[in-house]
Design a protein around this motif. Structure first.
Motif, PDB file in Angstrom:
ATOM      1  N   LEU A 148      23.414-105.000   4.020  1.00  0.00           N
ATOM      2  CA  LEU A 148      23.203-106.398   4.379  1.00  0.00           C
ATOM      3  C   LEU A 148      22.260-106.516   5.569  1.00  0.00           C
ATOM      4  O   LEU A 148      21.385-107.394   5.596  1.00  0.00           O
ATOM      5  N   ALA A 149      22.401-105.620   6.548  1.00  0.00           N
ATOM      6  CA  ALA A 149      21.508-105.653   7.707  1.00  0.00           C
ATOM      7  C   ALA A 149      20.068-105.387   7.287  1.00  0.00           C
ATOM      8  O   ALA A 149      19.132-106.026   7.789  1.00  0.00           O
ATOM      9  N   LEU A 150      19.873-104.449   6.347  1.00  0.00           N
ATOM     10  CA  LEU A 150      18.527-104.174   5.841  1.00  0.00           C
ATOM     11  C   LEU A 150      17.956-105.398   5.131  1.00  0.00           C
ATOM     12  O   LEU A 150      16.786-105.749   5.315  1.00  0.00           O
ATOM     13  N   LEU A 151      18.781-106.059   4.320  1.00  0.00           N
ATOM     14  CA  LEU A 151      18.320-107.257   3.612  1.00  0.00           C
ATOM     15  C   LEU A 151      17.918-108.360   4.583  1.00  0.00           C
ATOM     16  O   LEU A 151      16.939-109.079   4.356  1.00  0.00           O
ATOM     17  N   LYS A 152      18.650-108.491   5.664  1.00  0.00           N
ATOM     18  CA  LYS A 152      18.292-109.496   6.665  1.00  0.00           C
ATOM     19  C   LYS A 152      16.952-109.170   7.315  1.00  0.00           C
ATOM     20  O   LYS A 152      16.149-110.071   7.568  1.00  0.00           O
ATOM     21  N   ARG A 153      16.723-107.876   7.567  1.00  0.00           N
ATOM     22  CA  ARG A 153      15.425-107.481   8.127  1.00  0.00           C
ATOM     23  C   ARG A 153      14.297-107.739   7.131  1.00  0.00           C
ATOM     24  O   ARG A 153      13.195-108.138   7.518  1.00  0.00           O
ATOM     25  N   VAL A 154      14.562-107.501   5.857  1.00  0.00           N
ATOM     26  CA  VAL A 154      13.575-107.800   4.805  1.00  0.00           C
ATOM     27  C   VAL A 154      13.237-109.287   4.828  1.00  0.00           C
ATOM     28  O   VAL A 154      12.066-109.683   4.725  1.00  0.00           O
ATOM     29  N   ASN A 155      14.250-110.111   4.969  1.00  0.00           N
ATOM     30  CA  ASN A 155      14.046-111.555   4.984  1.00  0.00           C
ATOM     31  C   ASN A 155      13.178-111.970   6.169  1.00  0.00           C
ATOM     32  O   ASN A 155      12.278-112.810   6.044  1.00  0.00           O
ATOM     33  N   ILE A 156      13.412-111.365   7.321  1.00  0.00           N
ATOM     34  CA  ILE A 156      12.598-111.654   8.514  1.00  0.00           C
ATOM     35  C   ILE A 156      11.154-111.238   8.278  1.00  0.00           C
ATOM     36  O   ILE A 156      10.220-111.976   8.632  1.00  0.00           O
ATOM     37  N   GLU A 157      10.954-110.063   7.673  1.00  0.00           N
ATOM     38  CA  GLU A 157       9.598-109.600   7.379  1.00  0.00           C
ATOM     39  C   GLU A 157       8.868-110.595   6.478  1.00  0.00           C
ATOM     40  O   GLU A 157       7.691-110.907   6.706  1.00  0.00           O
ATOM     41  N   GLN A 158       9.564-111.111   5.471  1.00  0.00           N
ATOM     42  CA  GLN A 158       8.922-112.043   4.549  1.00  0.00           C
ATOM     43  C   GLN A 158       8.632-113.375   5.222  1.00  0.00           C
ATOM     44  O   GLN A 158       7.580-113.986   4.994  1.00  0.00           O
ATOM     45  N   LEU A 159       9.546-113.837   6.055  1.00  0.00           N
ATOM     46  CA  LEU A 159       9.321-115.096   6.772  1.00  0.00           C
ATOM     47  C   LEU A 159       8.107-114.997   7.675  1.00  0.00           C
ATOM     48  O   LEU A 159       7.316-115.937   7.782  1.00  0.00           O
TER      49      LEU A 159
END
Length: 287
Positions: free
Chosen positions: A265-276
């Motif tokens: 989940l922490a990795l997915l949140k970082r992915v989301n930040i990268e995309q934003l």
């Protein structure tokens, strides 16, 4: 295509961070920019798609240092690396800079590398961050597409993949890679007629056209590796990771890796930040 790199010394430091110079290793596709050259004392075997003489002909008009092209020990024709080198569990390290995004079967590539590495061997990868290179407008590659390509035993790039890559490849401010604070305008690299001809060539002749098959952001790749390991598709996990804030990132994998040290989940949140952040950069360039 030629890549504009970050500071060469720093770049080499990241890629060589886990490489034992006293060990014996493989560099895959170094072309005219080897990172562990034999002339510097590395015990390197080079894998490339053509001989040194043929590589020199290929790059003779490319304004590169032809003298840096090293003797090619193994000319790859599509076989596994174990078949090619006649070795298994032999090498201490493998370096592959801007390679993994090109291979039609990513799982097969990682498995091939793992097969020729010792138990404590490492695979050091330099990978383009799709947000800051010509892949900018393409979505990151899905885990499903990576798994399906492997189960299909894919050897060639499909017409659809060639079309997607060529249609969406862009420059920003005239360059195919750019710093993260770049707000220059985008422009397409390829015209529609050229794309149409390339797709026709693949469709009718089953020709291999080299493209970026896969697109990653740093944490998306970390997550994908951990997912592939958890699902039993690969035997490698993350050993080390560097994201220096340029157009590429660096990751070291191995069968003795412990993983990213972050929850899924922490990795997915970082992915989301990268995309934003990528979306915000596009928005700024349009204002």
């Amino acid at each position: 295509m030629q890549y504009e790199s970050c500071d060469a010394k720093n770049r080499a430091d990241y890629i060589l961070a886990n490489i034992d110079k006293d060990g014996i290793g493989i560099e895959i596709g170094p072309s005219h920019r080897p990172l562990a050259p034999k002339r510097m004392g590395y015990r390197t075997h080079v894998i490339d798609h053509m001989t040194r003489d043929d590589l020199k002909i290929k790059y003779e008009n490319a304004n590169v240092a032809l003298e840096n092209i090293e003797e090619v020990d193994f000319v790859w024709r599509g076989e596994s690396y174990a078949e090619l080198t006649q070795q298994s569990g032999y090498y201490d390290w493998i370096i592959a800079s801007h390679v993994i995004e090109h291979v039609p079967d990513m799982i097969g590539f990682l498995t091939d590398c793992d097969e020729i590495l010792k138990d404590e061997g490492v695979l050091s990868l330099a990978i383009p961050d799709s947000r800051f290179c010509f892949d900018h407008f393409r979505p990151v590659s899905s885990l499903g597409s990576v798994i399906d390509a492997s189960l299909e035993g894919r050897k060639l790039n499909s017409p659809g993949m060639v079309a997607e890559f060529l249609l969406n490849a862009v420059k920003r401010g005239g360059t195919i890679t750019w710093p993260r604070n770049n707000t220059n305008e985008f422009s397409f690299i390829h015209g529609i007629e050229g794309v149409r001809n390339a797709v026709k060539k693949v469709t009718e002749e089953r020709a291999y056209i080299d493209v970026h098959v896969w697109c990653f952001t740093p944490h998306w790749f970390r997550l994908m590796i951990e997912d592939l390991y958890a699902l039993g598709f690969i035997n490698m996990r993350e050993i080390d990771f560097f994201d220096p804030g340029t157009h590429e990132f660096y990751i070291t994998l191995g069968s003795h890796g412990k993983g990213p040290g972050m929850s899924r989940l922490a990795l997915l949140k970082r992915v989301n930040i990268e995309q934003l952040r990528a979306d915000a950069a596009v928005q700024c360039s349009n204002e």
